[in-house]
Design a protein around this motif. Structure first.
Motif, PDB file in Angstrom:
ATOM      1  N   LYS A 178       0.844  -1.102   0.224  1.00 24.94           N
ATOM      2  CA  LYS A 178       0.200   0.031   0.051  1.00 24.94           C
ATOM      3  C   LYS A 178       0.881   1.218  -0.155  1.00 24.94           C
ATOM      4  CE  LYS A 178      -3.340   2.353   3.023  1.00 24.94           C
ATOM      5  NZ  LYS A 178      -3.988   1.979   4.522  1.00 24.94           N
ATOM      6  N   ARG A 179       1.744   1.272   0.846  1.00 24.76           N
ATOM      7  CA  ARG A 179       2.797   2.550   0.953  1.00 24.76           C
ATOM      8  C   ARG A 179       3.328   2.472  -0.340  1.00 24.76           C
ATOM      9  NH1 ARG A 179       6.715   3.912   6.093  1.00 24.76           N
ATOM     10  NH2 ARG A 179       7.470   5.794   5.171  1.00 24.76           N
ATOM     11  N   GLU A 180       3.962   1.710  -0.840  1.00 22.66           N
ATOM     12  CA  GLU A 180       5.022   1.893  -2.114  1.00 22.66           C
ATOM     13  C   GLU A 180       3.985   2.299  -3.137  1.00 22.66           C
ATOM     14  OE1 GLU A 180       6.381  -2.184  -3.001  1.00 22.66           O
ATOM     15  OE2 GLU A 180       7.835  -1.941  -1.379  1.00 22.66           O
ATOM     16  N   HIS A 181       2.580   1.871  -3.320  1.00 23.40           N
ATOM     17  CA  HIS A 181       1.699   2.240  -4.530  1.00 23.40           C
ATOM     18  C   HIS A 181       1.496   3.648  -4.438  1.00 23.40           C
ATOM     19  CE1 HIS A 181      -2.360   1.224  -6.855  1.00 23.40           C
ATOM     20  NE2 HIS A 181      -1.371   2.092  -7.433  1.00 23.40           N
ATOM     21  N   LEU A 182       1.116   4.277  -3.065  1.00 22.73           N
ATOM     22  CA  LEU A 182       0.742   5.665  -3.010  1.00 22.73           C
ATOM     23  C   LEU A 182       1.987   6.390  -3.107  1.00 22.73           C
ATOM     24  CD1 LEU A 182      -1.494   5.432   0.593  1.00 22.73           C
ATOM     25  CD2 LEU A 182      -2.122   5.812  -1.839  1.00 22.73           C
ATOM     26  N   GLU A 183       3.336   5.845  -2.602  1.00 23.07           N
ATOM     27  CA  GLU A 183       4.497   6.782  -2.965  1.00 23.07           C
ATOM     28  C   GLU A 183       4.659   6.852  -4.592  1.00 23.07           C
ATOM     29  OE1 GLU A 183       7.378   5.607  -0.120  1.00 23.07           O
ATOM     30  OE2 GLU A 183       6.517   6.748   1.361  1.00 23.07           O
ATOM     31  N   ARG A 184       4.434   5.961  -5.188  1.00 27.42           N
ATOM     32  CA  ARG A 184       4.605   5.779  -6.604  1.00 27.42           C
ATOM     33  C   ARG A 184       3.651   7.181  -7.288  1.00 27.42           C
ATOM     34  NH1 ARG A 184       5.078   0.283  -6.544  1.00 27.42           N
ATOM     35  NH2 ARG A 184       2.999  -0.032  -7.171  1.00 27.42           N
ATOM     36  N   LEU A 185       2.752   7.205  -6.734  1.00 31.62           N
ATOM     37  CA  LEU A 185       1.736   8.248  -7.163  1.00 31.62           C
ATOM     38  C   LEU A 185       2.005   9.693  -6.766  1.00 31.62           C
ATOM     39  CD1 LEU A 185      -1.596   6.330  -6.642  1.00 31.62           C
ATOM     40  CD2 LEU A 185      -0.473   6.749  -8.795  1.00 31.62           C
ATOM     41  N   GLY A 186       3.179   9.825  -5.659  1.00 27.81           N
ATOM     42  CA  GLY A 186       3.442  10.929  -5.370  1.00 27.81           C
ATOM     43  C   GLY A 186       2.807  11.374  -3.849  1.00 27.81           C
ATOM     44  N   ILE A 187       2.302  10.447  -3.338  1.00 27.00           N
ATOM     45  CA  ILE A 187       1.881  10.838  -1.960  1.00 27.00           C
ATOM     46  C   ILE A 187       2.772  10.325  -0.853  1.00 27.00           C
ATOM     47  CG2 ILE A 187      -0.125  10.084  -0.524  1.00 27.00           C
ATOM     48  CD1 ILE A 187      -1.893   9.729  -2.889  1.00 27.00           C
ATOM     49  N   THR A 188       3.284  11.141  -0.052  1.00 26.74           N
ATOM     50  CA  THR A 188       3.971  10.810   1.118  1.00 26.74           C
ATOM     51  C   THR A 188       3.304  10.268   2.134  1.00 26.74           C
ATOM     52  OG1 THR A 188       5.465  12.627   0.678  1.00 26.74           O
ATOM     53  CG2 THR A 188       5.571  11.925   2.763  1.00 26.74           C
ATOM     54  N   VAL A 189       3.576   8.918   2.524  1.00 30.94           N
ATOM     55  CA  VAL A 189       3.010   8.207   3.840  1.00 30.94           C
ATOM     56  C   VAL A 189       3.659   8.476   5.030  1.00 30.94           C
ATOM     57  CG1 VAL A 189       1.732   6.066   4.309  1.00 30.94           C
ATOM     58  CG2 VAL A 189       1.822   6.788   2.278  1.00 30.94           C
ATOM     59  N   VAL A 190       3.006   8.966   6.232  1.00 27.95           N
ATOM     60  CA  VAL A 190       3.914   8.872   7.483  1.00 27.95           C
ATOM     61  C   VAL A 190       3.099   7.941   8.409  1.00 27.95           C
ATOM     62  CG1 VAL A 190       4.643  10.342   9.366  1.00 27.95           C
ATOM     63  CG2 VAL A 190       4.488  11.262   7.222  1.00 27.95           C
ATOM     64  N   TYR A 191       3.798   7.295   8.820  1.00 28.79           N
ATOM     65  CA  TYR A 191       3.288   5.769   9.702  1.00 28.79           C
ATOM     66  C   TYR A 191       3.725   6.324  10.982  1.00 28.79           C
ATOM     67  CZ  TYR A 191       1.661   2.607   5.901  1.00 28.79           C
ATOM     68  OH  TYR A 191       0.969   1.951   4.903  1.00 28.79           O
ATOM     69  N   ILE A 192       2.587   6.095  11.924  1.00 30.66           N
ATOM     70  CA  ILE A 192       3.078   6.355  13.402  1.00 30.66           C
ATOM     71  C   ILE A 192       2.470   5.340  14.236  1.00 30.66           C
ATOM     72  CG2 ILE A 192       2.660   8.166  15.071  1.00 30.66           C
ATOM     73  CD1 ILE A 192       2.272  10.438  13.246  1.00 30.66           C
ATOM     74  N   THR A 193       3.234   5.002  15.078  1.00 35.33           N
ATOM     75  CA  THR A 193       2.641   3.975  16.134  1.00 35.33           C
ATOM     76  C   THR A 193       2.084   4.756  17.102  1.00 35.33           C
ATOM     77  OG1 THR A 193       4.748   3.783  17.356  1.00 35.33           O
ATOM     78  CG2 THR A 193       4.697   2.371  15.591  1.00 35.33           C
ATOM     79  N   PRO A 194       1.161   3.772  17.892  1.00 31.51           N
ATOM     80  CA  PRO A 194       0.630   4.449  19.032  1.00 31.51           C
ATOM     81  C   PRO A 194       1.495   4.701  20.168  1.00 31.51           C
ATOM     82  CG  PRO A 194      -0.746   2.580  18.395  1.00 31.51           C
ATOM     83  CD  PRO A 194       0.440   2.907  17.363  1.00 31.51           C
ATOM     84  N   LYS A 195       2.658   3.904  20.200  1.00 34.54           N
ATOM     85  CA  LYS A 195       3.469   4.032  21.320  1.00 34.54           C
ATOM     86  C   LYS A 195       4.259   5.411  20.956  1.00 34.54           C
ATOM     87  CE  LYS A 195       7.360   1.992  23.845  1.00 34.54           C
ATOM     88  NZ  LYS A 195       8.047   3.015  23.997  1.00 34.54           N
TER      89      LYS A 195
END
Length: 350
Positions: free
Chosen positions: A299-316
């Motif tokens: 999912k992340r790779e697909h979105l970033e290929r489209l130019g969308i930056t994805v920031v993943y944040i853990t609850p901790k």
């Protein structure tokens, strides 16, 4: 002789004044012998109606009557520990050195540990018939009296609560849950662990999975409730982070799709103008963890290929480093002007 009466004169070389009050009341055979008390004298003091009593094999309570909860804890640790210095602590502690005994390879776990961690849903210590103590798997030690021995291939790093070593909350929860059949009690303990900020759901599920407890229906039901509650708490923290650190308002809880094309996935927050997305990483370690991680990565790779930056944040990270996570998101938003425009995507409510 009672706990207020000095031990025999031979003990003068090893005074007890450096011991805490509870350590003076609960001593092992080796400690008593180091203070000049012979086995015959121990037996005499523990006679019927005598001033002492033997709580556990090799562990003595130096007063009559029932032990306090603190005395029971130290007795269990004295019984289970691989080694305690003869007097419980160094004979002549250095200035500023702790006078507490060092219990090697033993720590309180299960319900008793949760009570010491401050869980209101765990029972009072005095109501527990037995106290769980965690030791290495290869220790030759049996459960007896109020000491219930549990084993681990490798011990976690103990934490300290009220002066005794206790297992970290995820491990203590797992050891408690392994002995509980009441679904309501399991759900209350797991819920308090997350709601009270003791630990994150992923840490609990990892321990439960390692202990092979996720095959029990009442545990699975409690875990499902736990994960839902943990996500709700993390979402509230994300809302608070955006508001308190002055980030631009995103669109919340959306699905992205290509125009007339496939579904790209759901996001917790999305800034369309900057093409920046935040997703809470609330994956819980289970048997299908590898497959779930592969789905996240695709999912992340697909979105970033489209130019969308994805920031993943853990609850901790969101709980312990809110300011740092806000800075990460702010940096991604500011860097959007230096990137090529992202592909057009359709934003739909989730």
């Amino acid at each position: 002789m009672n706990h207020n009466t000095p031990l025999p004169q031979a003990a003068a070389a090893r005074p007890l004044r450096h011991l805490s009050e509870v350590q003076r009341r609960v001593l092992t055979t080796a400690q008593l012998r180091s203070h000049g008390v012979s086995p015959a004298e121990m037996n005499e003091q523990c006679r019927s109606g005598g001033p002492w009593q033997q709580l556990l094999p090799g562990v003595y309570l130096l007063h009559p009557g029932p032990p306090t909860s603190e005395e029971r804890l130290h007795a269990v640790l004295l019984y289970a520990a691989r080694e305690v210095t003869a007097s419980g602590v160094p004979a002549q502690p250095e200035p500023g050195q702790s006078h507490r005994p060092v219990y090697r390879e033993a720590m309180i776990t299960g319900l008793a540990a949760l009570t010491l961690h401050g869980f209101t849903s765990a029972p009072p210590l005095l109501s527990l018939d037995r106290i769980d103590v965690l030791v290495p798997r290869l220790r030759r030690l049996r459960s007896t009296g109020c000491a219930h021995v549990l084993r681990a291939a490798s011990l976690p790093a103990p934490e300290e609560a009220t002066g005794v070593p206790v297992a970290p909350v995820p491990r203590a929860l797992t050891d408690a849950v392994s002995q509980l059949t009441d679904a309501g009690a399991v759900r209350r303990l797991l819920s308090e662990a997350v709601r009270g900020g003791h630990c994150e759901p992923a840490a609990i599920v990892r321990e439960l999975n390692n202990a092979k407890l996720l095959s029990r229906p009442h545990v699975v039901d409690a875990v499902d409730s736990l994960l839902a509650e943990g996500r709700a708490i993390a979402e509230d923290r994300l809302y608070t982070m955006v508001r308190e650190f002055g980030l631009p308002d995103p669109v919340w809880n959306v699905d992205l799709r290509l125009p007339g094309g496939p579904h790209l996935g759901g996001l917790d927050a999305y800034w369309p103008e900057q093409a920046v997305a935040v997703e809470l990483d609330t994956r819980a370690p289970r048997q299908d963890e590898d497959a779930l991680w592969s789905e996240y990565a695709r999912k992340r790779e697909h979105l970033e290929r489209l130019g969308i930056t994805v920031v993943y944040i853990t609850p901790k990270k969101l709980r312990d480093g809110t300011e740092q996570q806000a800075a990460v998101v702010r940096t991604a938003l500011m860097a959007s002007g230096d990137r090529d425009p992202a592909a057009y995507v359709v934003v739909l409510p989730r």
